[in-house]
Enzyme design. Structure first.
Site, PDB file in Angstrom:
ATOM      1  N   GLY A  11       0.818  -1.219   0.000  1.00  0.00           N
ATOM      2  CA  GLY A  11       0.000   0.000   0.000  1.00  0.00           C
ATOM      3  C   GLY A  11       0.845   1.259   0.000  1.00  0.00           C
ATOM      4  O   GLY A  11       0.459   2.267   0.604  1.00  0.00           O
ATOM      5  N   ARG A  13       1.327   3.467  -2.131  1.00  0.00           N
ATOM      6  CA  ARG A  13       0.760   4.636  -2.818  1.00  0.00           C
ATOM      7  C   ARG A  13      -0.295   5.329  -1.953  1.00  0.00           C
ATOM      8  O   ARG A  13      -0.722   6.437  -2.246  1.00  0.00           O
ATOM      9  CB  ARG A  13       0.121   4.206  -4.143  1.00  0.00           C
ATOM     10  CG  ARG A  13       1.131   3.828  -5.220  1.00  0.00           C
ATOM     11  CD  ARG A  13       1.240   4.984  -6.225  1.00  0.00           C
ATOM     12  NE  ARG A  13       2.284   4.785  -7.208  1.00  0.00           N
ATOM     13  CZ  ARG A  13       2.072   4.339  -8.451  1.00  0.00           C
ATOM     14  NH1 ARG A  13       0.858   4.021  -8.850  1.00  0.00           N
ATOM     15  NH2 ARG A  13       3.070   4.238  -9.297  1.00  0.00           N
ATOM     16  N   GLY A  14      -0.756   4.655  -0.919  1.00  0.00           N
ATOM     17  CA  GLY A  14      -1.762   5.237  -0.027  1.00  0.00           C
ATOM     18  C   GLY A  14      -1.116   6.232   0.934  1.00  0.00           C
ATOM     19  O   GLY A  14       0.114   6.291   1.040  1.00  0.00           O
ATOM     20  N   GLY A  17       1.012   4.306   3.674  1.00  0.00           N
ATOM     21  CA  GLY A  17       2.167   3.627   3.073  1.00  0.00           C
ATOM     22  C   GLY A  17       3.221   4.622   2.606  1.00  0.00           C
ATOM     23  O   GLY A  17       4.425   4.420   2.819  1.00  0.00           O
ATOM     24  N   SER A 108      -8.221  -0.105  12.575  1.00  0.00           N
ATOM     25  CA  SER A 108      -8.899   1.197  12.563  1.00  0.00           C
ATOM     26  C   SER A 108      -9.693   1.342  13.857  1.00  0.00           C
ATOM     27  O   SER A 108     -10.128   0.343  14.441  1.00  0.00           O
ATOM     28  CB  SER A 108      -9.855   1.240  11.374  1.00  0.00           C
ATOM     29  OG  SER A 108     -10.755   2.302  11.522  1.00  0.00           O
ATOM     30  N   SER A 109      -9.928   2.594  14.257  1.00  0.00           N
ATOM     31  CA  SER A 109     -10.684   2.795  15.503  1.00  0.00           C
ATOM     32  C   SER A 109     -12.158   2.411  15.347  1.00  0.00           C
ATOM     33  O   SER A 109     -12.865   2.285  16.340  1.00  0.00           O
ATOM     34  CB  SER A 109     -10.556   4.244  15.981  1.00  0.00           C
ATOM     35  OG  SER A 109     -11.048   5.131  15.000  1.00  0.00           O
ATOM     36  N   CYS A 110     -12.616   2.202  14.093  1.00  0.00           N
ATOM     37  CA  CYS A 110     -14.032   1.837  13.912  1.00  0.00           C
ATOM     38  C   CYS A 110     -14.302   0.366  14.217  1.00  0.00           C
ATOM     39  O   CYS A 110     -15.436  -0.085  14.131  1.00  0.00           O
ATOM     40  CB  CYS A 110     -14.525   2.206  12.515  1.00  0.00           C
ATOM     41  SG  CYS A 110     -13.767   1.232  11.228  1.00  0.00           S
ATOM     42  N   TYR A 137     -16.471  -2.510   6.748  1.00  0.00           N
ATOM     43  CA  TYR A 137     -15.026  -2.264   6.866  1.00  0.00           C
ATOM     44  C   TYR A 137     -14.535  -2.759   8.233  1.00  0.00           C
ATOM     45  O   TYR A 137     -13.495  -3.416   8.336  1.00  0.00           O
ATOM     46  CB  TYR A 137     -14.796  -0.759   6.711  1.00  0.00           C
ATOM     47  CG  TYR A 137     -13.381  -0.292   6.856  1.00  0.00           C
ATOM     48  CD1 TYR A 137     -12.464  -0.483   5.828  1.00  0.00           C
ATOM     49  CD2 TYR A 137     -12.961   0.381   7.999  1.00  0.00           C
ATOM     50  CE1 TYR A 137     -11.157  -0.022   5.948  1.00  0.00           C
ATOM     51  CE2 TYR A 137     -11.668   0.845   8.126  1.00  0.00           C
ATOM     52  CZ  TYR A 137     -10.770   0.645   7.106  1.00  0.00           C
ATOM     53  OH  TYR A 137      -9.487   1.106   7.221  1.00  0.00           O
ATOM     54  N   HIS A 180     -12.354  11.409   3.704  1.00  0.00           N
ATOM     55  CA  HIS A 180     -12.665  11.561   5.123  1.00  0.00           C
ATOM     56  C   HIS A 180     -12.880  13.047   5.420  1.00  0.00           C
ATOM     57  O   HIS A 180     -12.549  13.904   4.607  1.00  0.00           O
ATOM     58  CB  HIS A 180     -11.517  11.022   5.986  1.00  0.00           C
ATOM     59  CG  HIS A 180     -11.390   9.533   5.934  1.00  0.00           C
ATOM     60  ND1 HIS A 180     -10.561   8.890   5.046  1.00  0.00           N
ATOM     61  CD2 HIS A 180     -11.997   8.564   6.652  1.00  0.00           C
ATOM     62  CE1 HIS A 180     -10.664   7.588   5.229  1.00  0.00           C
ATOM     63  NE2 HIS A 180     -11.529   7.358   6.196  1.00  0.00           N
ATOM     64  N   TRP A 203     -21.319  18.185   6.685  1.00  0.00           N
ATOM     65  CA  TRP A 203     -22.287  17.083   6.819  1.00  0.00           C
ATOM     66  C   TRP A 203     -22.629  16.826   8.286  1.00  0.00           C
ATOM     67  O   TRP A 203     -21.770  16.952   9.168  1.00  0.00           O
ATOM     68  CB  TRP A 203     -21.724  15.781   6.260  1.00  0.00           C
ATOM     69  CG  TRP A 203     -21.465  15.781   4.790  1.00  0.00           C
ATOM     70  CD1 TRP A 203     -21.799  16.760   3.889  1.00  0.00           C
ATOM     71  CD2 TRP A 203     -20.802  14.755   4.034  1.00  0.00           C
ATOM     72  NE1 TRP A 203     -21.396  16.395   2.639  1.00  0.00           N
ATOM     73  CE2 TRP A 203     -20.786  15.172   2.682  1.00  0.00           C
ATOM     74  CE3 TRP A 203     -20.237  13.521   4.365  1.00  0.00           C
ATOM     75  CZ2 TRP A 203     -20.211  14.402   1.679  1.00  0.00           C
ATOM     76  CZ3 TRP A 203     -19.660  12.755   3.362  1.00  0.00           C
ATOM     77  CH2 TRP A 203     -19.654  13.176   2.032  1.00  0.00           C
ATOM     78  N   ASP A 270     -24.151  11.279  10.833  1.00  0.00           N
ATOM     79  CA  ASP A 270     -23.127  11.669  11.813  1.00  0.00           C
ATOM     80  C   ASP A 270     -22.139  10.532  12.051  1.00  0.00           C
ATOM     81  O   ASP A 270     -20.990  10.752  12.390  1.00  0.00           O
ATOM     82  CB  ASP A 270     -23.795  11.982  13.161  1.00  0.00           C
ATOM     83  CG  ASP A 270     -24.104  13.463  13.316  1.00  0.00           C
ATOM     84  OD1 ASP A 270     -23.605  14.282  12.511  1.00  0.00           O
ATOM     85  OD2 ASP A 270     -24.862  13.800  14.253  1.00  0.00           O
TER      86      ASP A 270
HETATM   87  O1  GFB Z   1     -14.148  11.214   8.393  1.00  0.00           O
HETATM   88  P1  GFB Z   1     -15.488  10.653   8.180  1.00  0.00           P
HETATM   89  O2  GFB Z   1     -15.961  10.520   6.774  1.00  0.00           O
HETATM   90  O3  GFB Z   1     -15.607   9.212   8.800  1.00  0.00           O
HETATM   91  O4  GFB Z   1     -16.584  11.554   8.939  1.00  0.00           O
HETATM   92  P2  GFB Z   1     -15.875   8.540  10.236  1.00  0.00           P
HETATM   93  C1  GFB Z   1     -16.399  12.013  10.243  1.00  0.00           C
HETATM   94  C2  GFB Z   1     -17.532  12.942  10.642  1.00  0.00           C
HETATM   95  O5  GFB Z   1     -17.416  14.170   9.885  1.00  0.00           O
HETATM   96  C3  GFB Z   1     -18.955  12.428  10.382  1.00  0.00           C
HETATM   97  C4  GFB Z   1     -18.653  14.523   9.344  1.00  0.00           C
HETATM   98  O6  GFB Z   1     -19.768  12.809  11.450  1.00  0.00           O
HETATM   99  C5  GFB Z   1     -19.339  13.180   9.096  1.00  0.00           C
HETATM  100  O7  GFB Z   1     -20.743  13.346   8.950  1.00  0.00           O
HETATM  101  N1  GFB Z   1     -18.476  15.352   8.141  1.00  0.00           N
HETATM  102  C6  GFB Z   1     -18.822  16.654   8.012  1.00  0.00           C
HETATM  103  C7  GFB Z   1     -17.960  14.972   6.936  1.00  0.00           C
HETATM  104  N2  GFB Z   1     -18.601  17.116   6.777  1.00  0.00           N
HETATM  105  C8  GFB Z   1     -18.047  16.088   6.085  1.00  0.00           C
HETATM  106  C9  GFB Z   1     -17.596  15.970   4.735  1.00  0.00           C
HETATM  107  O8  GFB Z   1     -17.652  16.871   3.911  1.00  0.00           O
HETATM  108  N3  GFB Z   1     -17.061  14.750   4.389  1.00  0.00           N
HETATM  109  C10 GFB Z   1     -16.976  13.706   5.276  1.00  0.00           C
HETATM  110  N4  GFB Z   1     -16.428  12.550   4.874  1.00  0.00           N
HETATM  111  N5  GFB Z   1     -17.435  13.788   6.552  1.00  0.00           N
HETATM  112  C11 GFB Z   1     -14.790   6.585   8.959  1.00  0.00           C
HETATM  113  C12 GFB Z   1     -15.184   5.185   8.663  1.00  0.00           C
HETATM  114  O9  GFB Z   1     -15.743   7.028   9.838  1.00  0.00           O
HETATM  115  O10 GFB Z   1     -13.558   6.726   9.604  1.00  0.00           O
HETATM  116  C13 GFB Z   1     -14.082   4.352   8.215  1.00  0.00           C
HETATM  117  O11 GFB Z   1     -16.279   5.202   7.782  1.00  0.00           O
HETATM  118  C14 GFB Z   1     -12.790   4.586   8.953  1.00  0.00           C
HETATM  119  O12 GFB Z   1     -14.485   3.025   8.349  1.00  0.00           O
HETATM  120  C15 GFB Z   1     -12.482   6.044   9.098  1.00  0.00           C
HETATM  121  O13 GFB Z   1     -12.821   3.991  10.227  1.00  0.00           O
HETATM  122  C16 GFB Z   1     -11.261   6.318   9.936  1.00  0.00           C
HETATM  123  O14 GFB Z   1     -14.840   8.929  11.234  1.00  0.00           O
HETATM  124  O15 GFB Z   1     -17.282   8.722  10.667  1.00  0.00           O
END
Ligand code: GFB
Length: 311
Positions: A11, A13-14, A17, A108-110, A137, A180, A203, A270
């Site tokens: 990984g 390229r991530g 990594g 991951s913390s999830c 995931y 994210h 969001w 959320d």
């Molecule tokens: O980072 P995120 O997408 O993932 O979202 P998680 C974190 C929080 O930010 C959520 C809010 O409450 C989203 O609703 N948020 C606000 C946004 N605005 C935005 C936006 O424009 N984009 C995004 N993406 N979020 C992930 C997991 O969870 O975290 C994975 O789905 C993984 O499995 C990763 O564990 C680290 O923290 O909620």
């Protein structure tokens, strides 16, 4: 781990990594073994076995995974569970078969229960239901942990399992749909300032709390654990501090110089209310995160803005 160890970074390229490769180089390790996706499809078991048989790495950083933000996880559940199960199963098994000394798996913390007590200790794993948006995931990552532990128990394979909190930094994905939150907000505020928009939409409710670690700190913790940790128990990697999404948005807005209003789109999920990791186990070993959140975001913002303006 010797400086001339045969290290494979899966990984590379991530975001994670890339940071591990940068750190190995900075620390004077021999150039790690790497393969692009085009050269080696990690979901292809036969190809992965053949690669490990030919290269015989001694140490493996398993940083390859299909990742994404809350919406990507929720929209592509089959891809997330299938690809992650395949990648980690193939790599862990082939590493053991080809005689690797040690493997570091990134979880991951999830993986922890949605309503876990805070801060989340490693032994809360499998004590309650998962957050539905990313359960696919999370289940794959939990299977990866159990596979490492099973290979240790049955075969004596030194596979260790790290659970990083939410990561940010250079090399992140800035796609508005699949990124994210931190990368998404950098892009939203940067574009709003450039266009002179009066509002930025965040969001959810802004109330969830998240803990963020800079990817260079995460890479540093991984190298530290690769050298110093040989236990079956999983280990959290975080900073020990979290922040609400509303406060994070305000911070990024300030860094971007945004003067308008922040509005919330409550049609978007959320997700987990809070996931602050207990980092006592890692601190007791002698490692602590060094990059402060605001300074880390400011640095990342500059790099991202240049990238976004370019293309
Ligand atoms: O980072 P995120 O997408 O993932 O979202 P998680 C974190 C929080 O930010 C959520 C809010 O409450 C989203 O609703 N948020 C606000 C946004 N605005 C935005 C936006 O424009 N984009 C995004 N993406 N979020 C992930 C997991 O969870 O975290 C994975 O789905 C993984 O499995 C990763 O564990 C680290 O923290 O909620």
């Amino acid at each position: 781990m010797d400086k001339d160890a045969r290290i494979y970074v899966a990984g590379h390229r991530g975001m994670v990594g890339q940071a591990i490769v940068r750190l190995l180089e900075a620390e004077g390790f021999a150039a790690p073994i790497i393969r692009t996706h085009g050269e080696l499809d990690l979901t292809d078991q036969a190809a992965v076995r053949a690669f490990f048989e030919a290269e015989r790495p001694s140490h493996v950083f398993l940083a390859a995974a299909k990742v994404g933000g809350i919406l990507a996880n929720d929209s592509y559940p089959a891809d997330f569970i299938r690809d992650n199960l395949a990648i980690q199963t193939n790599v862990i098994d082939a590493a053991w078969r080809s005689g690797a000394e040690k493997l570091l798996f990134l979880g991951s913390s999830c993986i922890y229960p949605r309503d876990a007590a805070q801060p989340i200790r490693e032994d809360y794993l499998l004590t309650g239901p998962l957050e539905p948006t990313n359960q696919w995931y999370a289940i794959a990552k939990i299977a990866g942990i159990k596979m490492c532990q099973a290979y240790r128990q049955q075969y004596g394979f030194n596979a260790i399992c790290t659970q990083p909190t939410n990561v940010f930094g250079p090399g992140d994905n800035y796609d508005p749909e699949t990124s994210h939150v931190l990368a998404a907000l950098i892009r939203k505020f940067h574009e709003a300032v450039r266009r002179g928009d009066e509002t930025v939409t965040v969001w959810g409710t802004g109330r969830p709390q998240r803990e963020f670690i800079h990817v260079d700190d995460l890479a540093d913790a991984c190298l530290f654990l690769m050298r110093a940790y040989d236990e079956p128990d999983i280990i959290n990697i975080g900073t020990g501090k979290d922040i609400s999404i509303a406060d994070l948005a305000a911070m990024i807005g300030e860094i971007a110089g945004f003067k308008g209003a922040i509005v919330y789109d409550s049609d978007k999920p959320d997700g987990t209310p809070r996931k602050l990791l207990d980092v006592g186990r890692l601190r007791a070993l002698g490692w602590q995160a060094r990059i402060p959140l605001k300074a880390g975001i400011a640095r990342t913002y500059e790099e991202a803005a240049a990238l976004l303006d370019d293309g």
